[in-house]
Write a protein that holds these residues in place. Sequence first.
Motif, PDB file in Angstrom:
ATOM      1  N   GLN A  28       0.817  -1.220   0.000  1.00 19.29           N
ATOM      2  CA  GLN A  28       0.000   0.000   0.000  1.00 19.29           C
ATOM      3  C   GLN A  28       0.850   1.269   0.000  1.00 19.29           C
ATOM      4  N   THR A  29       1.972   1.208  -0.701  1.00 16.84           N
ATOM      5  CA  THR A  29       2.879   2.355  -0.760  1.00 16.84           C
ATOM      6  C   THR A  29       3.346   2.585  -2.190  1.00 16.84           C
ATOM      7  N   ILE A 149      -3.631  -6.340 -15.545  1.00 10.92           N
ATOM      8  CA  ILE A 149      -4.568  -7.461 -15.400  1.00 10.92           C
ATOM      9  C   ILE A 149      -4.017  -8.460 -14.384  1.00 10.92           C
ATOM     10  N   VAL A 150      -2.756  -8.307 -14.020  1.00  5.82           N
ATOM     11  CA  VAL A 150      -2.112  -9.185 -13.041  1.00  5.82           C
ATOM     12  C   VAL A 150      -2.367  -8.630 -11.639  1.00  5.82           C
ATOM     13  N   PRO A 151      -2.912  -9.418 -10.727  1.00  6.89           N
ATOM     14  CA  PRO A 151      -3.112  -8.957  -9.350  1.00  6.89           C
ATOM     15  C   PRO A 151      -1.801  -9.052  -8.562  1.00  6.89           C
ATOM     16  N   ALA A 152      -0.821  -8.274  -8.980  1.00  5.60           N
ATOM     17  CA  ALA A 152       0.537  -8.383  -8.436  1.00  5.60           C
ATOM     18  C   ALA A 152       0.632  -7.751  -7.049  1.00  5.60           C
ATOM     19  N   GLN A 179      -4.751   0.149  -7.234  1.00  7.68           N
ATOM     20  CA  GLN A 179      -3.924  -1.003  -6.858  1.00  7.68           C
ATOM     21  C   GLN A 179      -3.287  -0.791  -5.490  1.00  7.68           C
ATOM     22  N   LYS A 180      -2.906   0.431  -5.197  1.00  9.78           N
ATOM     23  CA  LYS A 180      -2.384   0.754  -3.869  1.00  9.78           C
ATOM     24  C   LYS A 180      -3.454   0.480  -2.809  1.00  9.78           C
ATOM     25  N   ALA A 181      -4.691   0.900  -3.066  1.00  8.70           N
ATOM     26  CA  ALA A 181      -5.782   0.671  -2.122  1.00  8.70           C
ATOM     27  C   ALA A 181      -6.051  -0.822  -1.938  1.00  8.70           C
ATOM     28  N   ARG A 182      -5.817  -1.601  -2.981  1.00 10.13           N
ATOM     29  CA  ARG A 182      -5.997  -3.055  -2.896  1.00 10.13           C
ATOM     30  C   ARG A 182      -4.933  -3.702  -2.017  1.00 10.13           C
ATOM     31  N   GLY A 183      -3.794  -3.008  -1.838  1.00  6.93           N
ATOM     32  CA  GLY A 183      -2.731  -3.537  -0.999  1.00  6.93           C
ATOM     33  C   GLY A 183      -1.396  -3.687  -1.692  1.00  6.93           C
ATOM     34  N   ALA A 184      -1.326  -3.320  -2.973  1.00  5.78           N
ATOM     35  CA  ALA A 184      -0.093  -3.501  -3.736  1.00  5.78           C
ATOM     36  C   ALA A 184       0.927  -2.418  -3.399  1.00  5.78           C
ATOM     37  N   ALA A 185       2.184  -2.734  -3.666  1.00  6.99           N
ATOM     38  CA  ALA A 185       3.278  -1.763  -3.601  1.00  6.99           C
ATOM     39  C   ALA A 185       3.623  -1.349  -5.033  1.00  6.99           C
ATOM     40  N   VAL A 186       4.070  -0.105  -5.193  1.00 12.58           N
ATOM     41  CA  VAL A 186       4.392   0.419  -6.523  1.00 12.58           C
ATOM     42  C   VAL A 186       5.732   1.143  -6.461  1.00 12.58           C
TER      43      VAL A 186
END
Length: 244
Positions: A28-29, A149-152, A179-186
Amino acid sequence: MSLEVEHLTGGYSHVPVLKDLNFTIPEQTVVGLIGLNGAGKSTTIKNIIGILTPQKGTIKLNGVTLAGEPETYRKSMAFVPETPVLYPALTLREHIELTIMAYDLDSEKAWQQAGDLLTRFRLNKRLDWFPANFSKGMQQKVMIVCAFIVPADLYIIDEPFTGLDPLAIRDLLTIIEQQKARGAAVLMSTHVLATAQQYADRFILLSGGEIRAQGTLPELKQQFGMTDANLDDIYFKMIDEVAQ
Protein backbone atom coordinates in the motif's frame (compact mmCIF):
# COMPACT_ATOMS: atom_id res chain seq x y z
CA MET A 1 7.27 -5.79 3.71
CA SER A 2 6.52 -6.30 0.04
CA LEU A 3 10.00 -5.55 -1.37
CA GLU A 4 13.24 -5.54 0.61
CA VAL A 5 16.53 -4.50 -1.00
CA GLU A 6 19.62 -4.91 1.17
CA HIS A 7 23.18 -3.89 0.26
CA LEU A 8 22.46 -4.08 -3.48
CA THR A 9 25.68 -3.62 -5.46
CA GLY A 10 25.83 -4.36 -9.16
CA GLY A 11 25.89 -3.26 -12.77
CA TYR A 12 27.12 -4.45 -16.12
CA SER A 13 30.79 -5.19 -15.40
CA HIS A 14 33.21 -5.63 -12.53
CA VAL A 15 32.85 -1.90 -11.84
CA PRO A 16 29.49 -1.54 -10.06
CA VAL A 17 26.93 1.04 -11.12
CA LEU A 18 24.96 0.59 -7.90
CA LYS A 19 26.73 0.90 -4.58
CA ASP A 20 25.18 -0.61 -1.46
CA LEU A 21 21.52 0.33 -1.94
CA ASN A 22 19.18 -0.32 0.98
CA PHE A 23 15.44 0.36 0.83
CA THR A 24 12.05 -1.22 1.37
CA ILE A 25 8.70 -0.76 -0.35
CA PRO A 26 5.88 -1.78 1.98
CA GLU A 27 2.46 -2.81 0.77
CA GLN A 28 0.00 0.00 0.00
CA THR A 29 2.88 2.36 -0.76
CA VAL A 30 3.87 4.21 -3.93
CA VAL A 31 7.60 5.00 -4.04
CA GLY A 32 9.05 7.45 -6.55
CA LEU A 33 12.53 6.57 -7.83
CA ILE A 34 14.15 9.89 -8.75
CA GLY A 35 17.48 10.77 -10.34
CA LEU A 36 19.30 12.08 -13.41
CA ASN A 37 19.89 9.89 -16.44
CA GLY A 38 22.72 7.56 -15.48
CA ALA A 39 21.99 7.77 -11.75
CA GLY A 40 21.17 4.05 -11.60
CA LYS A 41 17.36 3.97 -11.79
CA SER A 42 17.10 1.51 -14.69
CA THR A 43 19.93 -0.62 -13.30
CA THR A 44 18.10 -0.84 -9.99
CA ILE A 45 14.92 -1.93 -11.77
CA LYS A 46 16.77 -4.50 -13.88
CA ASN A 47 18.21 -6.08 -10.74
CA ILE A 48 14.78 -6.26 -9.11
CA ILE A 49 13.04 -7.85 -12.10
CA GLY A 50 15.92 -10.27 -12.72
CA ILE A 51 17.47 -9.03 -15.96
CA LEU A 52 20.66 -8.38 -13.98
CA THR A 53 22.02 -10.45 -11.10
CA PRO A 54 23.30 -8.49 -8.10
CA GLN A 55 27.05 -8.65 -7.53
CA LYS A 56 26.37 -8.29 -3.81
CA GLY A 57 23.31 -7.99 -1.61
CA THR A 58 19.83 -9.49 -1.59
CA ILE A 59 16.45 -8.65 -3.07
CA LYS A 60 13.38 -10.22 -1.50
CA LEU A 61 9.74 -9.95 -2.55
CA ASN A 62 7.44 -11.09 0.27
CA GLY A 63 10.45 -12.82 1.80
CA VAL A 64 11.25 -14.76 -1.39
CA THR A 65 14.33 -14.37 -3.62
CA LEU A 66 14.45 -14.88 -7.37
CA ALA A 67 17.15 -17.54 -7.00
CA GLY A 68 15.28 -19.40 -4.25
CA GLU A 69 11.74 -19.44 -5.66
CA PRO A 70 11.82 -17.99 -9.17
CA GLU A 71 8.22 -18.76 -10.16
CA THR A 72 6.72 -17.34 -6.96
CA TYR A 73 8.96 -14.27 -7.17
CA ARG A 74 8.12 -13.51 -10.81
CA LYS A 75 4.36 -14.07 -10.44
CA SER A 76 4.24 -11.60 -7.54
CA MET A 77 5.47 -8.77 -9.78
CA ALA A 78 4.31 -6.91 -12.89
CA PHE A 79 6.44 -4.53 -14.94
CA VAL A 80 5.75 -1.65 -17.33
CA PRO A 81 9.00 -0.80 -19.18
CA GLU A 82 9.90 2.64 -20.47
CA THR A 83 9.95 1.38 -24.07
CA PRO A 84 7.08 -0.94 -25.09
CA VAL A 85 8.14 -4.52 -25.82
CA LEU A 86 5.52 -6.14 -28.06
CA TYR A 87 5.52 -9.14 -30.40
CA PRO A 88 4.96 -7.97 -34.00
CA ALA A 89 3.07 -11.14 -34.98
CA LEU A 90 0.62 -11.04 -32.05
CA THR A 91 -2.56 -8.98 -31.84
CA LEU A 92 -3.58 -7.05 -28.75
CA ARG A 93 -5.94 -9.91 -27.88
CA GLU A 94 -3.11 -12.41 -28.15
CA HIS A 95 -0.82 -10.27 -25.95
CA ILE A 96 -3.47 -10.36 -23.23
CA GLU A 97 -3.94 -14.12 -23.66
CA LEU A 98 -0.17 -14.62 -23.44
CA THR A 99 -0.05 -12.64 -20.19
CA ILE A 100 -2.89 -14.73 -18.76
CA MET A 101 -1.01 -17.94 -19.61
CA ALA A 102 2.35 -16.66 -18.34
CA TYR A 103 0.91 -15.72 -14.93
CA ASP A 104 -1.51 -18.67 -14.81
CA LEU A 105 -4.43 -16.31 -14.23
CA ASP A 106 -8.10 -17.17 -14.06
CA SER A 107 -9.11 -16.39 -17.64
CA GLU A 108 -12.60 -15.10 -16.89
CA LYS A 109 -11.46 -12.76 -14.11
CA ALA A 110 -8.46 -11.58 -16.12
CA TRP A 111 -10.57 -10.78 -19.17
CA GLN A 112 -13.05 -8.92 -16.99
CA GLN A 113 -10.22 -6.78 -15.67
CA ALA A 114 -8.79 -6.43 -19.18
CA GLY A 115 -12.18 -5.27 -20.46
CA ASP A 116 -12.30 -2.48 -17.89
CA LEU A 117 -8.74 -1.39 -18.72
CA LEU A 118 -9.27 -1.59 -22.48
CA THR A 119 -12.34 0.62 -22.21
CA ARG A 120 -10.54 3.07 -19.94
CA PHE A 121 -7.66 3.40 -22.41
CA ARG A 122 -9.95 3.37 -25.46
CA LEU A 123 -8.47 0.15 -26.85
CA ASN A 124 -11.60 -2.00 -26.61
CA LYS A 125 -12.19 -1.81 -30.37
CA ARG A 126 -8.53 -2.56 -31.19
CA LEU A 127 -8.27 -6.16 -29.93
CA ASP A 128 -7.40 -7.55 -33.36
CA TRP A 129 -4.83 -4.88 -34.19
CA PHE A 130 -1.13 -5.69 -34.45
CA PRO A 131 1.60 -3.56 -32.80
CA ALA A 132 2.51 -1.98 -36.13
CA ASN A 133 -0.98 -0.40 -36.19
CA PHE A 134 -0.46 1.31 -32.82
CA SER A 135 1.19 4.64 -32.09
CA LYS A 136 3.92 4.82 -29.43
CA GLY A 137 1.38 5.97 -26.86
CA MET A 138 -1.04 3.19 -27.77
CA GLN A 139 1.74 0.62 -27.49
CA GLN A 140 2.49 1.95 -24.01
CA LYS A 141 -1.19 1.53 -23.13
CA VAL A 142 -1.01 -2.11 -24.25
CA MET A 143 1.89 -2.66 -21.84
CA ILE A 144 -0.10 -1.01 -19.05
CA VAL A 145 -3.16 -3.17 -19.73
CA CYS A 146 -1.08 -6.36 -19.73
CA ALA A 147 0.64 -5.39 -16.46
CA PHE A 148 -2.47 -4.40 -14.57
CA ILE A 149 -4.57 -7.46 -15.40
CA VAL A 150 -2.11 -9.18 -13.04
CA PRO A 151 -3.11 -8.96 -9.35
CA ALA A 152 0.54 -8.38 -8.44
CA ASP A 153 1.95 -7.57 -5.02
CA LEU A 154 4.48 -5.22 -6.63
CA TYR A 155 4.16 -3.10 -9.77
CA ILE A 156 7.34 -1.60 -11.23
CA ILE A 157 6.75 1.23 -13.68
CA ASP A 158 9.70 2.75 -15.52
CA GLU A 159 9.07 6.29 -16.85
CA PRO A 160 5.37 5.50 -17.34
CA PHE A 161 4.27 8.86 -18.74
CA THR A 162 6.51 8.79 -21.83
CA GLY A 163 4.31 9.01 -24.92
CA LEU A 164 1.02 9.14 -23.00
CA ASP A 165 -1.54 11.89 -23.57
CA PRO A 166 -2.87 13.78 -20.52
CA LEU A 167 -6.05 11.68 -20.35
CA ALA A 168 -4.06 8.43 -20.38
CA ILE A 169 -1.76 9.79 -17.66
CA ARG A 170 -4.78 10.55 -15.50
CA ASP A 171 -6.18 7.06 -16.15
CA LEU A 172 -2.86 5.41 -15.25
CA LEU A 173 -2.59 7.37 -12.01
CA THR A 174 -6.14 6.32 -11.12
CA ILE A 175 -5.22 2.67 -11.68
CA ILE A 176 -2.10 3.06 -9.53
CA GLU A 177 -4.22 4.51 -6.73
CA GLN A 178 -6.68 1.60 -7.04
CA GLN A 179 -3.92 -1.00 -6.86
CA LYS A 180 -2.38 0.75 -3.87
CA ALA A 181 -5.78 0.67 -2.12
CA ARG A 182 -6.00 -3.05 -2.90
CA GLY A 183 -2.73 -3.54 -1.00
CA ALA A 184 -0.09 -3.50 -3.74
CA ALA A 185 3.28 -1.76 -3.60
CA VAL A 186 4.39 0.42 -6.52
CA LEU A 187 7.89 1.50 -7.55
CA MET A 188 7.68 4.28 -10.12
CA SER A 189 10.71 5.77 -11.85
CA THR A 190 9.89 9.17 -13.31
CA HIS A 191 11.27 12.58 -14.26
CA VAL A 192 7.83 14.18 -13.86
CA LEU A 193 8.48 15.44 -10.35
CA ALA A 194 5.24 17.36 -9.81
CA THR A 195 3.22 14.22 -10.50
CA ALA A 196 5.55 12.11 -8.35
CA GLN A 197 5.15 14.58 -5.48
CA GLN A 198 1.37 14.38 -5.76
CA TYR A 199 1.00 10.60 -6.00
CA ALA A 200 4.01 9.00 -4.32
CA ASP A 201 4.11 8.35 -0.58
CA ARG A 202 7.89 8.11 -0.36
CA PHE A 203 10.88 8.90 -2.55
CA ILE A 204 14.31 7.44 -3.24
CA LEU A 205 16.79 9.98 -4.61
CA LEU A 206 19.60 8.32 -6.54
CA SER A 207 22.86 10.00 -7.50
CA GLY A 208 25.91 8.26 -8.92
CA GLY A 209 24.53 4.83 -8.09
CA GLU A 210 24.02 5.70 -4.43
CA ILE A 211 20.97 6.67 -2.42
CA ARG A 212 21.46 10.35 -1.60
CA ALA A 213 18.25 10.52 0.45
CA GLN A 214 14.98 8.66 0.94
CA GLY A 215 11.74 9.13 2.83
CA THR A 216 8.52 11.13 2.72
CA LEU A 217 8.56 14.69 1.40
CA PRO A 218 8.64 16.16 4.95
CA GLU A 219 11.55 13.84 5.76
CA LEU A 220 13.42 14.94 2.62
CA LYS A 221 12.83 18.57 3.52
CA GLN A 222 14.41 17.91 6.89
CA GLN A 223 17.36 15.99 5.41
CA PHE A 224 18.14 18.83 2.99
CA GLY A 225 17.31 21.63 5.43
CA MET A 226 14.64 23.07 3.11
CA THR A 227 11.46 23.55 5.12
CA ASP A 228 9.44 25.24 2.37
CA ALA A 229 10.74 23.20 -0.57
CA ASN A 230 8.88 21.05 -3.08
CA LEU A 231 10.32 17.95 -4.73
CA ASP A 232 11.76 19.98 -7.63
CA ASP A 233 13.66 22.22 -5.21
CA ILE A 234 15.11 19.23 -3.35
CA TYR A 235 16.04 17.50 -6.61
CA PHE A 236 17.90 20.53 -7.94
CA LYS A 237 19.71 21.00 -4.65
CA MET A 238 20.88 17.38 -4.84
CA ILE A 239 22.14 17.96 -8.39
CA ASP A 240 23.92 21.16 -7.37
CA GLU A 241 25.66 19.37 -4.50
CA VAL A 242 26.88 16.64 -6.86
CA ALA A 243 28.22 19.26 -9.29
CA GLN A 244 30.28 21.00 -6.62
